[in-house]
Design an enzyme around this catalytic site. Structure first.
Site, short mmCIF file in Angstrom:
data_model
loop_
_atom_site.label_atom_id
_atom_site.label_comp_id
_atom_site.label_asym_id
_atom_site.label_seq_id
_atom_site.Cartn_x
_atom_site.Cartn_y
_atom_site.Cartn_z
N GLU A 109 0.82 -1.21 0.00
CA GLU A 109 0.00 0.00 0.00
C GLU A 109 0.86 1.26 0.00
O GLU A 109 0.67 2.18 0.79
CB GLU A 109 -1.01 0.00 1.16
N GLU A 126 -2.54 10.81 -12.18
CA GLU A 126 -3.37 9.79 -11.55
C GLU A 126 -2.53 8.61 -11.08
O GLU A 126 -2.79 8.01 -10.04
CB GLU A 126 -4.45 9.31 -12.52
N HIS A 155 0.75 -8.62 -2.37
CA HIS A 155 -0.46 -8.06 -1.75
C HIS A 155 -1.65 -8.66 -2.49
O HIS A 155 -1.92 -8.32 -3.63
CB HIS A 155 -0.46 -6.54 -1.86
N PRO A 172 -12.82 -11.04 2.34
CA PRO A 172 -12.89 -12.38 2.93
C PRO A 172 -13.90 -13.28 2.23
O PRO A 172 -13.83 -14.51 2.35
CB PRO A 172 -13.28 -12.12 4.38
N ASP A 225 1.14 -9.05 2.52
CA ASP A 225 -0.23 -9.06 3.03
C ASP A 225 -1.03 -10.02 2.16
O ASP A 225 -1.35 -9.72 1.02
CB ASP A 225 -0.80 -7.64 2.95
N ASN A 262 -4.02 -11.33 3.13
CA ASN A 262 -5.45 -11.21 3.43
C ASN A 262 -6.10 -12.58 3.62
O ASN A 262 -7.25 -12.79 3.22
CB ASN A 262 -6.16 -10.43 2.32
N ASN A 279 -3.60 -7.79 11.75
CA ASN A 279 -4.56 -6.77 11.33
C ASN A 279 -5.61 -6.65 12.42
O ASN A 279 -6.17 -7.66 12.86
CB ASN A 279 -5.20 -7.15 10.00
#
Length: 586
Positions: free
Chosen positions: A300, A336, A409, A414, A466, A468, A524
């Site tokens: 991130e 951007e 990442h 979930p 990460d 997740n 987390n």
């Protein structure tokens, strides 16, 4: 003229004063369930009936979006703070009415009923509210009206699911700043208390949300930061030998929470001053500099943060970096692209030499697989996610050992465990392809190691980042066990070519560094989710884990609603390990 919010306070207080009969709320609920008129007073079967009059629907949507997270600058995609499915198991009953009983004290056993959704202890003779009230963090309604309370415990702020808190007709002089943590609170009843006029005026003008935000943003910085995390030694190193000469190195991974995701509406429990990048960046800087890691994997990170924050810190200290943004950056203008987050790997040039670097774009790899091309689920589910990994092929300066380092990442949701499994499978396939390429990279003339690796899976490998995915997930199983069947539950019945026909497998003997201690209880932490989803995976045939940074202090965590906060600048914590190349690992 009385403002609408204060009119509501008066109206609710009057109803509360008619609700002092024993078990009023239970009797009202029973009457409503039978379809007859409830007794006069409050009937709290529908909280929305009592929402603040001056709170607009748009404002409510903003605050109730505390589990959503904008994933692109134009808000076309929405990403929520990691899951909200870890609530206490509910009983057949979830409301308890102890109102109108003349109680002077509460039994401590009451606070073991952590499944309670509603607790009515109104119109008693209570002079104090035990700090143990914070254990009842599933409560959505708490009625304390008509008691003799002069203060509220700080632990009231731990009941983050509260939507209605009624304090009418007590003797409360000051609202504790911890009430500012109650970001879901829709109704706060304060009439009939000797509170400061400033509090009453704020309630009249801005309603419950205004009071909550004021308490949150004007809360003092906690005086006592948590103690340092313990260092856990798994294998002692020889103090008489140089660590680098012995092939010992350190690795950290950290999802630092990209600035564009750090919205007050997403982290409604976090003071606004603790969310601003200027505050968070200093805390992040302090933490990662204290590690002094040989390798640092960061997720991130947008281009602006890499160019303006990380590089100015690390380049003067002898680090080299590799940054790659998510795939969507390819379709954007230069301005951007600066705000598209991705992954960064930084390493000390005194410890490692860079041999090659490669991005891994999961959806682009999916396009190249022939067996995926006839699977609609690929286009509907995987192609719409543009998460990435980056790979650095390194050589250890002191020993000549080589290291394939991946920084990943994965997708956040979930509910989309199938997507994460596919992304992991694609990453492992690409790592196998790259490893066979890396085997052929010649050694430097001054390299300390000259014997080539016999195969790609014999090169030391680390996959950090990460993921997740919790330790009970298919992703964890695939990485740690080397395979999963095609009908694995996490595939959820979707079709992904050979992945769902025969399964996914890989040739790397992998283990999570933290599996040596059973994984951390969390990496987390938000009000809706607490769990381990960040990992440092390593190849067990080539590397040993020497030590790990441990848990965040449990006493400190017992008073924490979620991250980020004043001391932790991201919703993730960093993890850090010391590893050693095995002798003759090739």
């Amino acid at each position: 003229m009385m403002l609408p919010n204060w009119q509501q306070q008066i109206h609710l207080a009057q109803l509360s004063r008619q609700s002092g009969a024993p078990h009023h709320h239970a009797r009202a609920a029973a009457a409503i369930s039978r379809g007859v008129a409830p007794p006069a007073g409050l009937a709290l079967h529908d909280i929305s009936m009592y929402s603040n009059a001056a709170t607009s629907a748009a404002t409510l949507r903003n605050y109730r979006g505390a589990h959503t997270r904008m994933e692109s600058s134009d808000a076309e995609q929405v990403e929520r703070v990691q899951g909200t499915d870890n609530k206490e198991k509910r009983q057949d009953w979830a409301a308890l009415d102890m109102g109108g009983q003349g109680l002077r004290n509460l039994s401590i056993s009451l606070f073991n009923y952590q499944f309670l959704d509603k607790l009515y202890i109104n119109h008693n003779r209570l002079t104090t509210l035990p700090a143990a009230i914070g254990k009842l963090n599933q409560l959505s309604i708490l009625d304390l009206s008509g008691n003799l309370l002069s203060a509220l415990p700080a632990e009231i702020g731990l009941i983050v699911n509260l939507k209605m808190l009624l304090l009418f007709d007590n003797n409360i002089h000051v609202l504790p700043p911890e009430l500012g943590l109650l970001y879901k609170l829709d109704v706060l009843g304060i009439e009939g208390n000797p509170l400061p006029e400033s509090t009453k005026t704020l309630m009249a003008k801005e309603g419950t949300k205004g009071v909550v935000v004021d308490l949150r943003d004007n809360s003092p910085v906690p005086a006592n930061p948590p103690p340092p995390r313990d260092w856990i030694v798994l294998e002692e190193k020889d103090p008489d030998k140089d660590a680098a000469e012995e092939g010992i190195f350190t690795v950290a991974t950290y999802n630092i929470l990209c600035d564009k995701y750090a919205y007050g509406s997403l982290y409604g429990y976090t003071p606004s001053w603790a969310l601003v990048w200027e505050y968070r960046r200093e805390t992040i800087k302090q933490e990662i500099m204290e590690y002094d890691a040989d390798i640092l994997c960061v997720q991130e990170v947008d281009a602006a943060t890499y160019d303006d924050f990380l590089l100015p810190i690390f380049e003067p200290k002898g680090y080299q970096g590799f940054f790659w943004p998510k795939t969507r950056a390819k379709t954007m203008s230069e301005s951007e692209r600066q705000r598209v987050d991705g992954c960064v790997t930084l390493f000390k040039t005194s410890s490692f030499k860079l041999l090659e670097q490669h991005p891994i774009e999961f959806n682009q790899l999916a396009l190249k697989k022939e067996d995926f091309k006839k699977c609609p689920d690929i286009y509907n589910r995987v192609m719409t996610r543009d998460h990435i990994a980056i790979v650095c092929f390194l050589e250890h300066v002191k020993t000549g050992n080589r290291l394939i380092l991946a920084n990943a990442h994965l997708h956040w949701d979930p509910l989309d465990c199938d997507v994460k499994l596919v992304q992991t499978g694609l990453m492992l396939e690409e790592l196998e392809r790259l490893s066979e390429k890396f085997v052929k990279v010649p050694f430097f003339a001054d390299s300390k190691m000259r014997t080539p690796y016999p195969a790609g899976n014999k090169i030391p490998l680390m996959i950090c980042g990460d993921f997740n995915s919790t330790p009970d997930s298919g992703v964890y199983q695939l990485l740690s066990q080397g395979s999963i069947p095609g009908d694995h539950p996490d595939m959820q019945g979707y079709t992904y070519g050979k992945y769902t026909e025969v399964g996914i497998n890989h040739r790397f003997p992998m283990k999570s560094s933290y599996s040596h201690i059973g994984e951390l209880s969390f990496t987390n932490r938000t009000p809706g989710f607490t769990g381990a989803i960040d990992y440092l995976w390593y190849s067990t045939s080539c590397l040993n884990v020497m030590g790990l940074i441990g848990e965040v202090d449990k006493e400190y965590m017992s008073k924490v609603v979620g991250f980020p906060n004043a001391h932790f600048p991201s919703d993730h914590i960093s993890i850090f390990a010391q590893l050693q190349f095995r002798k003759n690992n090739n």
